[in-house]
Scaffold this motif. Structure first.
Motif, short mmCIF file in Angstrom:
data_model
loop_
_atom_site.label_atom_id
_atom_site.label_comp_id
_atom_site.label_asym_id
_atom_site.label_seq_id
_atom_site.Cartn_x
_atom_site.Cartn_y
_atom_site.Cartn_z
N THR A 68 0.85 -1.19 0.00
CA THR A 68 0.00 0.00 0.00
C THR A 68 0.89 1.24 0.00
O THR A 68 2.12 1.16 0.17
CB THR A 68 -0.91 0.03 1.24
N ASP A 69 0.28 2.40 -0.18
CA ASP A 69 1.04 3.65 -0.17
C ASP A 69 1.79 3.82 1.15
O ASP A 69 2.92 4.33 1.18
CB ASP A 69 0.11 4.84 -0.40
N GLY A 70 1.16 3.40 2.23
CA GLY A 70 1.79 3.56 3.53
C GLY A 70 3.03 2.72 3.71
O GLY A 70 3.91 3.07 4.52
N ASP A 71 3.13 1.60 2.99
CA ASP A 71 4.30 0.74 3.14
C ASP A 71 5.58 1.41 2.64
O ASP A 71 6.68 1.09 3.11
CB ASP A 71 4.10 -0.57 2.36
N TYR A 72 5.46 2.34 1.69
CA TYR A 72 6.64 3.01 1.15
C TYR A 72 7.20 4.05 2.12
O TYR A 72 8.37 4.43 2.01
CB TYR A 72 6.32 3.68 -0.19
N THR A 73 6.38 4.52 3.03
CA THR A 73 6.82 5.53 3.98
C THR A 73 6.89 5.00 5.41
O THR A 73 7.17 5.77 6.34
CB THR A 73 5.87 6.75 3.95
N LEU A 107 17.60 1.93 16.34
CA LEU A 107 17.59 1.60 14.92
C LEU A 107 16.25 1.98 14.32
O LEU A 107 15.21 1.76 14.94
CB LEU A 107 17.82 0.10 14.70
N LYS A 108 16.28 2.57 13.14
CA LYS A 108 15.07 2.84 12.38
C LYS A 108 15.13 2.03 11.10
O LYS A 108 16.11 2.11 10.35
CB LYS A 108 14.93 4.33 12.08
N ASP A 109 14.09 1.25 10.85
CA ASP A 109 14.01 0.39 9.67
C ASP A 109 12.99 1.00 8.70
O ASP A 109 11.81 1.10 9.02
CB ASP A 109 13.59 -1.03 10.09
N TYR A 110 13.46 1.41 7.52
CA TYR A 110 12.60 2.10 6.56
C TYR A 110 11.95 1.11 5.60
O TYR A 110 12.62 0.23 5.05
CB TYR A 110 13.41 3.12 5.75
N ALA A 111 10.65 1.27 5.40
CA ALA A 111 9.89 0.50 4.41
C ALA A 111 10.24 -0.99 4.43
O ALA A 111 10.60 -1.56 3.40
CB ALA A 111 10.12 1.07 3.01
N PRO A 112 10.16 -1.65 5.57
CA PRO A 112 10.62 -3.06 5.65
C PRO A 112 9.84 -3.99 4.74
O PRO A 112 10.41 -4.95 4.21
CB PRO A 112 10.42 -3.41 7.13
N TRP A 113 8.53 -3.74 4.55
CA TRP A 113 7.74 -4.67 3.72
C TRP A 113 8.09 -4.51 2.24
O TRP A 113 8.07 -5.48 1.49
CB TRP A 113 6.25 -4.42 3.93
N VAL A 114 8.44 -3.30 1.83
CA VAL A 114 8.85 -3.08 0.45
C VAL A 114 10.16 -3.79 0.16
O VAL A 114 10.31 -4.49 -0.85
CB VAL A 114 8.98 -1.58 0.15
N PHE A 115 11.11 -3.64 1.05
CA PHE A 115 12.41 -4.29 0.83
C PHE A 115 12.31 -5.81 0.95
O PHE A 115 13.02 -6.54 0.26
CB PHE A 115 13.45 -3.73 1.80
N ARG A 170 9.62 4.31 -4.30
CA ARG A 170 8.51 3.86 -5.15
C ARG A 170 8.96 3.74 -6.61
O ARG A 170 8.67 2.74 -7.27
CB ARG A 170 7.33 4.82 -5.04
N GLN A 171 9.66 4.75 -7.12
CA GLN A 171 10.12 4.68 -8.51
C GLN A 171 11.11 3.54 -8.70
O GLN A 171 11.09 2.85 -9.72
CB GLN A 171 10.77 6.00 -8.91
N TYR A 172 11.98 3.36 -7.71
CA TYR A 172 12.95 2.26 -7.80
C TYR A 172 12.25 0.90 -7.81
O TYR A 172 12.58 0.03 -8.62
CB TYR A 172 13.92 2.35 -6.61
N TYR A 173 11.27 0.73 -6.93
CA TYR A 173 10.54 -0.53 -6.86
C TYR A 173 9.83 -0.83 -8.18
O TYR A 173 9.90 -1.95 -8.70
CB TYR A 173 9.53 -0.48 -5.71
#
Length: 422
Positions: A68-73, A107-115, A170-173
């Motif tokens: 979803t859009d929220g997963d990227y942020t 630790l901050k983990d960014y967009a874990p579901w996208v990665f 998002r563009q990279y994905y």
């Protein structure tokens, strides 16, 4: 088997024979300088690996779902408290999310579901292999970047992944999804570590382009820019690990020796990748080219000063092999190799390792000032810092020109700079 094939096989096996005589070495990296407890960045390394292990395990614990859009942020924060063994009356600082650790940090983990989806679905990376490579033992090694960025890379123990001191996600994905054969750096995770009473450090985990099991006899960092420093040939003769530039490539009359079946898809993929980078407004990226000569094989042992080859006594893990639905990239066959071919598409005795690196440099105010300043004393169209659209066009034109059957890179050199190339 022919004499030629036997000789080639012997050359490839040269370091393997010496490797079997070495004792098991579980506390050595494959390449670079070991980061030990006395290293200035040891605590940073320890925190990075501890945080990655917990963050990846937690992201893997949940069932996948459509992004979803929220997963990227999304940003997941973890606090790792410090355990103080000498103060026995105090309990270790930990909770159900994070254990107590040797050094306290956040630790901050960014967009874990996208990665997670990138790693598993598009990069076909087994989660267990990923964690085993990164955190089975807390061992990293340090090397300088081959590109212009000047960053330091921290390599995992088995030389498969590295960390760099981040991408429009998002563009990279979408690009990776639509271009399974992309040559862009593969990003596996984006994190931030904050040391107690220390600064915040962002880092991405990426694939390592070059193999640990083969000598790279020549390395080139190609941008299509022919104004600027070139690596002196006399120094290159003494340093087989030198990273050479566009002018070195041109002066050596090098070409990417690829037959029609490989040349066409490579050209098309370079075009798609450069179009994305242009749209993202970045520049200063380059095509990193590693060349392995199969006739020389590994007998020169180019890596002897910074590489240890061994066969660790690891337990055999029976695990289901990952089968991605999408095709594996044709440019990463056999751990990244792309074998040279002639015009009839028959194999030649050269192996290329190709990848687009340093893709995160925006064309900002500093780059504009650099463009203006360098343009006063050199051709403003041949210097490295140019606007993204111009950079992408020049980069793609240069890469097309240096493939067999094209005109070569001579036309990119200013006539008054190197008259001997005329």
């Amino acid at each position: 088997m022919s004499k030629h094939a036997k000789a080639q096989q012997e050359a490839e096996r040269a370091p393997t024979r010496t490797a079997t005589t070495l004792p098991r070495v579980d506390d050595k990296p494959l390449v670079g300088n070991l980061i030990g407890e006395d290293h200035v960045n040891y605590i940073l390394m320890y925190n990075m690996l501890t945080g990655i292990r917990i963050a990846v395990l937690r992201s893997q614990a949940k069932l996948p779902w459509p992004l979803t859009d929220g997963d990227y942020t999304a940003r997941h924060k973890y606090f790792f408290g410090m355990c103080v063994p000498c103060l026995h009356f105090l309990p270790p600082v930990g909770n159900e999310l994070t254990p107590s650790t040797k050094y306290g940090f956040k630790l901050k983990d960014y967009a874990p579901w996208v990665f997670r989806k990138l790693r598993k679905k598009y990069f076909h990376l087994d989660p267990a292999d990923y964690l085993l490579s990164l955190t089975a033992k807390y061992i990293l090694s340090e090397l300088g970047s081959p590109g212009k960025s000047g960053s330091f890379f921290y390599f995992s123990r088995d030389y498969r992944f590295h960390y760099q001191n981040h991408p429009p996600l998002r563009q990279y994905y979408e690009h990776v999804k639509d271009n399974p054969h992309t040559l862009l750096s593969r990003f596996y995770g984006l994190h931030r570590v904050k040391l107690l009473r220390g600064r915040k450090i962002h880092f991405v985990i990426m694939n390592n382009l070059f193999p640990a099991h083969k000598d790279i006899h020549e390395t080139y960092d190609l941008k299509g820019s022919t104004v600027g420093p070139e690596y002196p040939e006399e120094k290159a003769a003494q340093n087989p690990r030198a990273v050479l530039k566009d002018l070195n490539w041109i002066q050596r009359r090098k070409m990417l020796e690829l037959g029609p079946k490989k040349r066409a898809p490579l050209t098309e993929q370079l075009r798609h990748d450069s179009e994305l980078l242009k749209d993202l407004g970045v520049m200063d990226y380059s095509l990193l080219v590693g060349i392995h000569n199969m006739q020389r094989g590994n007998r020169d042992n180019v890596r002897r000063n910074n590489l240890r080859v061994f066969s660790p006594d690891m337990p055999i893990i029976n695990r289901k092999k990952m089968l991605g639905k999408g095709p594996h990239t044709i440019f990463y066959q056999d751990k990244g190799r792309l074998r040279a071919t002639d015009e009839t598409n028959d194999n030649m005795d050269t192996i290329y390792y190709l990848g687009v690196i340093d893709i995160l440099t925006p064309y900002n105010t500093f780059q504009k000032l650099e463009h203006f300043w360098k343009g006063l004393s050199a051709d403003p169209h041949k210097i490295s810092p140019v606007p993204p659209a111009e950079y992408a066009g020049r980069y793609f034109a240069f890469m097309k020109a240096i493939m067999r059957g094209s005109g070569g890179g001579d036309k990119f050199v200013a006539a008054d700079a190197h008259p001997h190339l005329e």
